[in-house]
Design an enzyme around this catalytic site. Structure first.
Site, mmCIF file in Angstrom:
data_model
loop_
_atom_site.group_PDB
_atom_site.id
_atom_site.type_symbol
_atom_site.label_atom_id
_atom_site.label_comp_id
_atom_site.label_asym_id
_atom_site.label_seq_id
_atom_site.Cartn_x
_atom_site.Cartn_y
_atom_site.Cartn_z
ATOM 1 N N SER A 90 0.812 -1.215 0.000
ATOM 2 C CA SER A 90 0.000 0.000 0.000
ATOM 3 C C SER A 90 0.840 1.257 0.000
ATOM 4 O O SER A 90 0.308 2.360 0.088
ATOM 5 C CB SER A 90 -0.880 0.001 1.251
ATOM 6 O OG SER A 90 -0.058 -0.186 2.390
ATOM 7 N N THR A 192 -2.108 3.367 4.064
ATOM 8 C CA THR A 192 -1.152 4.467 4.177
ATOM 9 C C THR A 192 -0.319 4.406 5.434
ATOM 10 O O THR A 192 -0.843 4.063 6.492
ATOM 11 C CB THR A 192 -1.984 5.768 4.240
ATOM 12 O OG1 THR A 192 -2.717 5.870 3.041
ATOM 13 C CG2 THR A 192 -1.130 6.990 4.452
ATOM 14 N N THR A 210 1.782 6.993 0.529
ATOM 15 C CA THR A 210 0.885 5.896 0.161
ATOM 16 C C THR A 210 0.870 5.664 -1.351
ATOM 17 O O THR A 210 1.191 6.582 -2.127
ATOM 18 C CB THR A 210 -0.557 6.214 0.621
ATOM 19 O OG1 THR A 210 -1.384 5.077 0.448
ATOM 20 C CG2 THR A 210 -1.153 7.374 -0.154
ATOM 21 N N ARG A 220 -6.525 9.422 -9.897
ATOM 22 C CA ARG A 220 -7.143 9.648 -8.578
ATOM 23 C C ARG A 220 -6.070 10.034 -7.546
ATOM 24 O O ARG A 220 -5.016 9.436 -7.454
ATOM 25 C CB ARG A 220 -7.855 8.383 -8.119
ATOM 26 C CG ARG A 220 -8.574 8.490 -6.769
ATOM 27 C CD ARG A 220 -7.742 7.982 -5.605
ATOM 28 N NE ARG A 220 -8.527 7.832 -4.378
ATOM 29 C CZ ARG A 220 -7.997 7.516 -3.198
ATOM 30 N NH1 ARG A 220 -6.713 7.313 -3.087
ATOM 31 N NH2 ARG A 220 -8.765 7.389 -2.135
ATOM 32 N N THR A 243 -6.061 7.539 7.937
ATOM 33 C CA THR A 243 -5.974 6.416 7.018
ATOM 34 C C THR A 243 -7.403 5.961 6.725
ATOM 35 O O THR A 243 -8.328 6.297 7.457
ATOM 36 C CB THR A 243 -5.117 5.276 7.611
ATOM 37 O OG1 THR A 243 -5.003 4.225 6.659
ATOM 38 C CG2 THR A 243 -5.715 4.723 8.891
ATOM 39 N N GLY A 244 -7.559 5.225 5.654
ATOM 40 C CA GLY A 244 -8.902 4.781 5.295
ATOM 41 C C GLY A 244 -9.356 5.409 3.993
ATOM 42 O O GLY A 244 -8.527 5.827 3.177
HETATM 43 N N1 ASP Z 1 -6.233 7.138 2.687
HETATM 44 C C1 ASP Z 1 -5.577 6.473 1.594
HETATM 45 C C2 ASP Z 1 -6.214 6.858 0.310
HETATM 46 O O1 ASP Z 1 -7.441 6.980 0.261
HETATM 47 C C3 ASP Z 1 -5.557 4.998 1.681
HETATM 48 C C4 ASP Z 1 -5.558 4.430 3.039
HETATM 49 O O2 ASP Z 1 -5.004 4.973 3.973
HETATM 50 O O3 ASP Z 1 -6.157 3.339 3.183
HETATM 51 O O4 ASP Z 1 -5.509 6.983 -0.667
#
Ligand code: ASP
Length: 338
Positions: A90, A192, A210, A220, A243-244
């Site tokens: 990731s 991330t 990330t 994106r 994160t997320g």
């Molecule tokens: N927040 C990050 C994104 O949307 C990915 C993650 O942290 O899961 O790119």
């Protein structure tokens, strides 16, 4: 045992009881996970990073800090560990590609004076966090994207590399069979790395890097390189990182809001919780709700820290002198199946 491991062991053994058990850097063990058993206030310095890959990142950042490196350099070196690790799918090299099979990277960094550097939609450069720091140090701007960011990196001596490993390529080919875009909630090593540092002088720094959501549309950009969304700090107050699902964090200016709630007197955990609840409420009727996961970490000037996520499964790595380097489980709002 490597010198680095010796160092960690010493840090852990410098304490008593519980902390000797949890001061463990073996990422295969679950025994180092704690949840609410340690005081959430520690003596500075403190390094906090999202997810289990944060353990190795913290370890490197901590050893840099102990050698006297500036905090931003410690962050670049620390999060550089998962960036270079092909098994972390990731972040950086080995990250899952977008739906066209391209690995595109987002990163940002911020210091105690509110100077920031950021890159987004960057291809072919293994350490976007180091490029973000160059943006901070050497340009009049905050953010460079795409081809412009790449040209800048090359002009600064970075080398172009193929970041798509065979394993990630195969995963992409498997995904192509159905081509269904639906982010998967709580897949460890899917997320991330954000790192927050409160240094010995009491100053606050942060960084975030990330490869973003797997199978995203080409072009994106998520929350991670956006100051105020994926990362924010105010040296008078504290720092937060996310994160997320990046779209949800951007819609709500997540990390900036966590810092603002700390300014109003909330503890880091309370502030993270309030923003997670706000994000949940704002998405109550949203198409993203079914796979919505967001998590925040935060630290304040006093060395209080915490995290909170919408659903279970989020954890973060914390390193301080007394307790060593360990994983802590985030508190969360919803049970898994809601
Ligand atoms: N927040 C990050 C994104 O949307 C990915 C993650 O942290 O899961 O790119």
């Amino acid at each position: 045992m490597s010198k680095r491991r010796d160092f960690i062991k010493k840090a852990a053994l410098g304490t008593v009881g519980l902390s000797t058990v949890i001061g463990c850097t073996d990422t295969s063990k679950k025994a180092d996970e704690v949840n609410g058993t340690l005081p959430k206030t520690v003596k500075k310095p403190i390094v906090i990073s999202t997810w289990r890959h944060g353990l190795a990142a913290n370890e490197e950042a901590w050893s840099q800090l102990k050698k006297g490196a500036p905090a931003l350099d410690a962050i670049v070196a620390g999060v550089g560990v998962p960036e270079a690790d092909p098994n972390v799918r990731s972040v950086g090299y080995g990250g899952f590609p977008d739906r066209e099979g391209k690995v595109t990277l987002d990163a940002c960094i911020m210091n105690h004076n509110s100077d920031c550097g950021s890159v987004a939609f960057l291809e072919g450069i293994k350490h976007p966090i180091a490029v973000a720091k160059k943006v901070l140090d050497k340009t009049p701007h905050v953010m460079l994207v795409g081809e412009g960011a790449k040209q800048f990196a090359l002009s600064e001596g970075f080398v172009e590399e193929n970041l798509l490993t065979e394993k990630s390529k195969q995963a992409w080919k498997n995904w192509l069979e159905k081509s269904k875009y639906a982010p998967v909630i709580n897949i460890e090593n899917h997320d991330t790395i954000s790192m927050l540092v409160l240094d010995e002088q009491g100053d606050i720094y942060g960084g975030c890097t990330t490869s973003g959501a797997a199978w995203k549309m080409h072009g994106r950009v998520g929350d991670s390189p956006i100051i105020g969304a994926g990362l924010f700090l105010d040296n008078d107050i504290g720092a937060a990182a996310a994160t997320g699902l990046g779209e949800a964090v951007i819609r709500t200016a997540g990390s900036a809001m966590v810092v603002e709630l700390m300014r109003q007197g909330k503890s880091p955990t309370e502030a993270c919780k309030a923003i997670v609840e706000r994000i949940y409420k704002k998405h109550a009727n949203h198409k993203d709700l079914e796979y919505l996961q967001v998590g925040f970490i935060a630290v304040n000037k006093q060395g209080d820290y915490g995290g909170f996520s919408l659903r279970p499964g989020f954890d973060y790595a914390v390193f301080d002198e007394k307790n060593g380097n360990r994983m802590e489980k985030s508190e969360f709002k919803l049970s898994k199946n809601k």
